[in-house]
Design a protein around this motif. Structure first.
Motif, PDB file in Angstrom:
ATOM      1  N   UNK A 133       0.790  -1.244   0.000  1.00 28.58           N
ATOM      2  CA  UNK A 133       0.000   0.000   0.000  1.00 28.58           C
ATOM      3  C   UNK A 133       0.819   1.290   0.000  1.00 28.58           C
ATOM      4  N   UNK A 134       1.822   1.418  -0.892  1.00 27.51           N
ATOM      5  CA  UNK A 134       2.575   2.681  -0.920  1.00 27.51           C
ATOM      6  C   UNK A 134       1.729   3.815  -1.489  1.00 27.51           C
ATOM      7  N   UNK A 135       1.840   4.990  -0.857  1.00 28.92           N
ATOM      8  CA  UNK A 135       1.115   6.163  -1.335  1.00 28.92           C
ATOM      9  C   UNK A 135       1.793   7.421  -0.825  1.00 28.92           C
ATOM     10  N   UNK A 136       1.473   8.536  -1.462  1.00 31.82           N
ATOM     11  CA  UNK A 136       1.959   9.848  -1.040  1.00 31.82           C
ATOM     12  C   UNK A 136       0.815  10.523  -0.274  1.00 31.82           C
ATOM     13  N   UNK A 137       1.114  10.978   0.956  1.00 31.02           N
ATOM     14  CA  UNK A 137       0.089  11.613   1.793  1.00 31.02           C
ATOM     15  C   UNK A 137       0.660  12.890   2.405  1.00 31.02           C
ATOM     16  N   UNK A 138      -0.221  13.840   2.805  1.00 31.28           N
ATOM     17  CA  UNK A 138       0.258  15.036   3.506  1.00 31.28           C
ATOM     18  C   UNK A 138       0.676  14.678   4.932  1.00 31.28           C
ATOM     19  N   UNK A 139       1.663  15.393   5.458  1.00 32.99           N
ATOM     20  CA  UNK A 139       2.109  15.159   6.827  1.00 32.99           C
ATOM     21  C   UNK A 139       1.077  15.622   7.839  1.00 32.99           C
ATOM     22  N   UNK A 140       1.070  14.986   9.029  1.00 33.02           N
ATOM     23  CA  UNK A 140       0.142  15.395  10.092  1.00 33.02           C
ATOM     24  C   UNK A 140       0.539  16.748  10.666  1.00 33.02           C
ATOM     25  N   UNK A 141       1.841  16.931  10.893  1.00 28.20           N
ATOM     26  CA  UNK A 141       2.321  18.162  11.517  1.00 28.20           C
ATOM     27  C   UNK A 141       2.267  19.336  10.540  1.00 28.20           C
ATOM     28  N   UNK A 142       2.624  19.078   9.279  1.00 30.46           N
ATOM     29  CA  UNK A 142       2.621  20.125   8.256  1.00 30.46           C
ATOM     30  C   UNK A 142       2.082  19.511   6.960  1.00 30.46           C
ATOM     31  N   UNK A 143       0.829  19.789   6.622  1.00 35.94           N
ATOM     32  CA  UNK A 143       0.227  19.182   5.425  1.00 35.94           C
ATOM     33  C   UNK A 143       0.894  19.571   4.105  1.00 35.94           C
ATOM     34  N   UNK A 144       1.748  20.624   4.129  1.00 37.93           N
ATOM     35  CA  UNK A 144       2.462  21.020   2.921  1.00 37.93           C
ATOM     36  C   UNK A 144       3.679  20.128   2.649  1.00 37.93           C
ATOM     37  N   UNK A 145       4.055  19.332   3.642  1.00 38.56           N
ATOM     38  CA  UNK A 145       5.187  18.418   3.503  1.00 38.56           C
ATOM     39  C   UNK A 145       4.626  17.008   3.294  1.00 38.56           C
ATOM     40  N   UNK A 146       4.878  16.469   2.095  1.00 39.86           N
ATOM     41  CA  UNK A 146       4.324  15.155   1.759  1.00 39.86           C
ATOM     42  C   UNK A 146       5.219  14.022   2.263  1.00 39.86           C
ATOM     43  N   UNK A 147       4.559  12.897   2.503  1.00 42.50           N
ATOM     44  CA  UNK A 147       5.250  11.695   2.961  1.00 42.50           C
ATOM     45  C   UNK A 147       4.955  10.537   2.017  1.00 42.50           C
ATOM     46  N   UNK A 148       5.973   9.743   1.736  1.00 42.87           N
ATOM     47  CA  UNK A 148       5.771   8.453   1.097  1.00 42.87           C
ATOM     48  C   UNK A 148       5.513   7.487   2.247  1.00 42.87           C
ATOM     49  N   UNK A 149       4.321   6.922   2.305  1.00 38.42           N
ATOM     50  CA  UNK A 149       3.997   5.977   3.377  1.00 38.42           C
ATOM     51  C   UNK A 149       3.699   4.617   2.775  1.00 38.42           C
ATOM     52  N   UNK A 150       4.076   3.587   3.514  1.00 39.53           N
ATOM     53  CA  UNK A 150       3.767   2.226   3.089  1.00 39.53           C
ATOM     54  C   UNK A 150       3.823   1.311   4.296  1.00 39.53           C
ATOM     55  N   UNK A 151       3.182   0.168   4.159  1.00 39.16           N
ATOM     56  CA  UNK A 151       3.206  -0.850   5.204  1.00 39.16           C
ATOM     57  C   UNK A 151       4.337  -1.808   4.904  1.00 39.16           C
ATOM     58  N   UNK A 152       5.034  -2.226   5.947  1.00 36.24           N
ATOM     59  CA  UNK A 152       6.030  -3.278   5.855  1.00 36.24           C
ATOM     60  C   UNK A 152       5.431  -4.499   6.531  1.00 36.24           C
ATOM     61  N   UNK A 153       5.396  -5.613   5.819  1.00 37.71           N
ATOM     62  CA  UNK A 153       4.701  -6.820   6.270  1.00 37.71           C
ATOM     63  C   UNK A 153       5.710  -7.962   6.407  1.00 37.71           C
ATOM     64  N   UNK A 154       5.665  -8.660   7.535  1.00 42.01           N
ATOM     65  CA  UNK A 154       6.588  -9.771   7.738  1.00 42.01           C
ATOM     66  C   UNK A 154       6.279 -10.913   6.777  1.00 42.01           C
ATOM     67  N   UNK A 155       7.330 -11.610   6.390  1.00 42.23           N
ATOM     68  CA  UNK A 155       7.173 -12.753   5.489  1.00 42.23           C
ATOM     69  C   UNK A 155       7.403 -14.082   6.213  1.00 42.23           C
ATOM     70  N   UNK A 156       7.771 -13.999   7.503  1.00 43.19           N
ATOM     71  CA  UNK A 156       7.984 -15.194   8.329  1.00 43.19           C
ATOM     72  C   UNK A 156       7.430 -14.916   9.726  1.00 43.19           C
ATOM     73  N   UNK A 157       7.239 -15.979  10.481  1.00 44.63           N
ATOM     74  CA  UNK A 157       6.865 -15.823  11.887  1.00 44.63           C
ATOM     75  C   UNK A 157       7.956 -15.013  12.580  1.00 44.63           C
ATOM     76  N   UNK A 158       7.577 -14.208  13.578  1.00 47.41           N
ATOM     77  CA  UNK A 158       8.539 -13.373  14.299  1.00 47.41           C
ATOM     78  C   UNK A 158       8.101 -13.253  15.756  1.00 47.41           C
ATOM     79  N   UNK A 159       8.864 -12.509  16.546  1.00 43.18           N
ATOM     80  CA  UNK A 159       8.540 -12.288  17.956  1.00 43.18           C
ATOM     81  C   UNK A 159       8.297 -10.808  18.192  1.00 43.18           C
ATOM     82  N   UNK A 160       7.339 -10.519  19.089  1.00 47.75           N
ATOM     83  CA  UNK A 160       7.058  -9.154  19.488  1.00 47.75           C
ATOM     84  C   UNK A 160       8.064  -8.752  20.566  1.00 47.75           C
ATOM     85  N   UNK A 161       8.064  -7.479  20.950  1.00 44.17           N
ATOM     86  CA  UNK A 161       8.996  -6.996  21.973  1.00 44.17           C
ATOM     87  C   UNK A 161       8.750  -7.656  23.321  1.00 44.17           C
TER      88      UNK A 161
END
Length: 129
Positions: free
Chosen positions: A13-41
């Motif tokens: 889901x990569x997309x360009x969105x406005x920043x929360x703090x400053x909507x004039x500054x755009x962000x490239x946002x995307x989800x990073x998804x694990x490909x194997x089982x992992x452990x939480x903190x």
């Protein structure tokens, strides 16, 4: 995710969105998804497909010059495509979906609450060997 480890992850889901703090500054946002089982903190297991959001500022702002933006996006592309990456930072900004469903190696850390975003995992991309 447990920090200070390298995980193979899928970009979603990569997309360009406005920043929360400053909507004039755009962000490239995307989800990073694990490909194997992992452990939480806390030591509990995380199943394949666990996701967290990563953001890259794509407009110069404050102490971030356009050179910093190019370096960050260039590193992302190099980690996806290899050191002979063919995609330019401008191509990615114009069409962020070109990195959708691509694999990338990520060294995960923890980022404290900042700029209206809650504590979350952070990602440092690892170039292919």
């Amino acid at each position: 995710l447990a920090p200070d480890r390298i995980y193979r992850m899928m970009i979603r889901s990569p997309e360009i969105v406005p920043g929360k703090k400053n909507p004039d500054v755009r962000l490239l946002t995307f989800k990073l998804e694990t490909t194997k089982e992992a452990m939480d903190t806390d030591g509990k297991p995380l199943h394949i497909g666990f996701k967290f959001i990563h953001r890259i500022t794509i407009d110069p702002s404050g102490d971030r010059a356009i050179e910093n933006v190019k370096i960050d996006i260039g590193l992302l592309l190099q980690c996806i495509e290899g050191k002979d990456a063919k995609t330019s930072p401008n191509q990615l900004i114009k069409n962020p979906t070109i990195i959708a469903d691509k694999l990338i190696d990520v060294k995960v850390g923890l980022q404290k609450e900042k700029d209206g975003y809650p504590e979350s995992n952070s990602a440092r991309f690892v170039p292919p060997a």
